[in-house]
Design a protein around this motif. Structure first.
Motif, short mmCIF file in Angstrom:
data_model
loop_
_atom_site.label_atom_id
_atom_site.label_comp_id
_atom_site.label_asym_id
_atom_site.label_seq_id
_atom_site.Cartn_x
_atom_site.Cartn_y
_atom_site.Cartn_z
N PRO A 1 -37.35 -38.96 -48.89
CA PRO A 1 -37.36 -38.32 -49.98
C PRO A 1 -36.12 -37.36 -50.26
N GLU A 2 -35.60 -36.69 -49.29
CA GLU A 2 -34.42 -35.76 -49.48
C GLU A 2 -33.07 -36.41 -49.60
N PHE A 3 -33.11 -37.58 -49.73
CA PHE A 3 -31.81 -38.38 -49.67
C PHE A 3 -31.68 -39.33 -50.99
N THR A 4 -30.66 -39.48 -51.60
CA THR A 4 -30.39 -40.46 -52.79
C THR A 4 -30.56 -41.73 -52.35
N ALA A 5 -30.56 -42.74 -53.33
CA ALA A 5 -30.87 -44.26 -53.01
C ALA A 5 -29.56 -44.66 -52.32
N ARG A 6 -28.56 -44.14 -52.62
CA ARG A 6 -27.24 -44.61 -51.85
C ARG A 6 -27.35 -44.15 -50.43
N GLU A 7 -27.83 -42.95 -50.28
CA GLU A 7 -27.71 -42.63 -48.80
C GLU A 7 -29.16 -43.08 -47.97
N ASN A 8 -30.03 -43.49 -48.82
CA ASN A 8 -31.16 -44.33 -47.96
C ASN A 8 -30.80 -45.57 -47.46
N VAL A 9 -29.84 -46.33 -48.26
CA VAL A 9 -29.12 -47.49 -47.88
C VAL A 9 -28.14 -47.27 -46.79
N MET A 10 -27.72 -46.32 -47.03
CA MET A 10 -26.31 -46.12 -45.97
C MET A 10 -26.79 -45.69 -44.56
N LEU A 11 -27.93 -45.26 -44.57
CA LEU A 11 -28.35 -44.62 -43.24
C LEU A 11 -28.55 -45.81 -42.18
N PRO A 12 -29.29 -46.81 -42.32
CA PRO A 12 -29.29 -47.83 -41.29
C PRO A 12 -28.15 -48.46 -40.75
N GLN A 13 -27.14 -48.52 -41.69
CA GLN A 13 -25.72 -48.86 -41.49
C GLN A 13 -24.94 -47.96 -40.61
N LEU A 14 -25.08 -46.70 -41.10
CA LEU A 14 -24.62 -45.61 -39.95
C LEU A 14 -25.01 -45.41 -38.80
N ILE A 15 -26.46 -45.77 -38.63
CA ILE A 15 -27.07 -45.83 -37.33
C ILE A 15 -26.31 -46.80 -36.49
N ALA A 16 -26.26 -48.00 -37.32
CA ALA A 16 -25.63 -49.26 -36.57
C ALA A 16 -24.05 -49.32 -36.15
#
Ligand code: ATP
Length: 243
Positions: A117-132
């Motif tokens: 909830p505290e992240f934007t739509a863009r950040e939510n989609v970025m997150l798994p990619q950053l983890i990868a």
């Protein structure tokens, strides 16, 4: 949708036999021990899912749909049998290997979006990619492309609480495919939406699967949606039946 289908990470090695398949289940069984008795939920499931194919998993409550999705998604181990994702056998992997395979090759969509909830739509989609391991620039570029493809170009900076239910679910779909998985698993992905919004989200899901090489297995109680998928399967007494 130029870059929607371009892999951005290297996956683990695949076996030649079924490298072309998104998912292969062979002789999969699953039983739950309850005291003296054993409940056999899956009794020898054989199933192949090809790239670009969307298959509806339907059936009554308690038939074993979620159990099957959990096993295909490497969240649960089968009692016996083989699970291969993009040709990679999961049975031979330890927990860390299974997690790595799941992160790289499998996307999940649930009935509720589970966005942060505290992240934007863009950040939510970025997150798994950053983890990868992708760079921030690469992850942002792909997030914006995907969100644009899903009709959310003007919503990338909104937080989940500032999005409608259908928009939240489309962000969840973008997040699920952000790492270019072989396999998309969804459990009632439109179950929490009103009929009109559900139709819209389903149309987008169909377009996404057919426009990319990923295979999708979608558990749904919506027979109309299941009929628009490429194939339908159900579980009867623990056995898989093609409809
Ligand atoms: N961890 C567990 N321990 C014992 N029994 C379980 C466990 N998980 C599931 N079951 C049982 O396995 C059967 C299949 O459950 P599952 O959740 O896979 O069904 P389902 O088809 O997804 O149902 P629904 O449509 O209601 O979600 C049910 O009888 C359930 O009670």
């Amino acid at each position: 949708m130029n870059d929607i289908n371009s892999p951005t990470t290297d996956g683990p090695a695949t076996t030649e036999a079924d490298a072309g398949n998104a998912l292969v289940l062979e002789g999969v069984t699953r039983s739950y021990e309850q005291g003296e008795t054993s409940l056999e939920v899956l009794r020898g499931i054989d199933f192949e899912l090809r790239p670009g194919e969307i298959v509806g998993l339907i059936g009554p409550s308690g038939a074993g749909k979620s159990t099957l999705l959990h096993i295909a998604g490497l969240l649960e181990k089968p009692s016996a049998g083989s699970v291969r994702i993009g040709g990679m056998e999961a049975a031979q992997l330890d927990d860390a290997g299974r997690t790595a395979l799941r992160r790289r090759r499998i996307g999940f969509v649930y009935q509720f979006h589970h966005l942060l909830p505290e992240f934007t739509a863009r950040e939510n989609v970025m997150l798994p990619q950053l983890i990868a391991g992708l760079s921030e620039d690469e992850a942002r570029k792909r997030a914006d492309e995907l969100l644009g493809f899903l009709g959310l170009a003007d919503r990338v900076l909104h937080r989940p609480g500032e999005l409608s239910g259908g928009e939240q679910q489309r962000v969840a779909i973008a997040r699920a495919v952000a790492n270019v998985p072989d396999l998309l698993l969804a459990d009632e992905p439109t179950g929490n939406l009103d009929p009109h919004t559900a139709e819209h989200v389903f149309d987008i899901l169909l377009k996404l699967v057919h426009g990319t090489g990923l295979g999708a297995l979608i558990a749904t109680h919506n027979i109309e949606f299941a009929e628009r998928m490429d194939r339908r399967i159900t579980l009867r007494d623990g056995h898989l039946v093609e409809l």
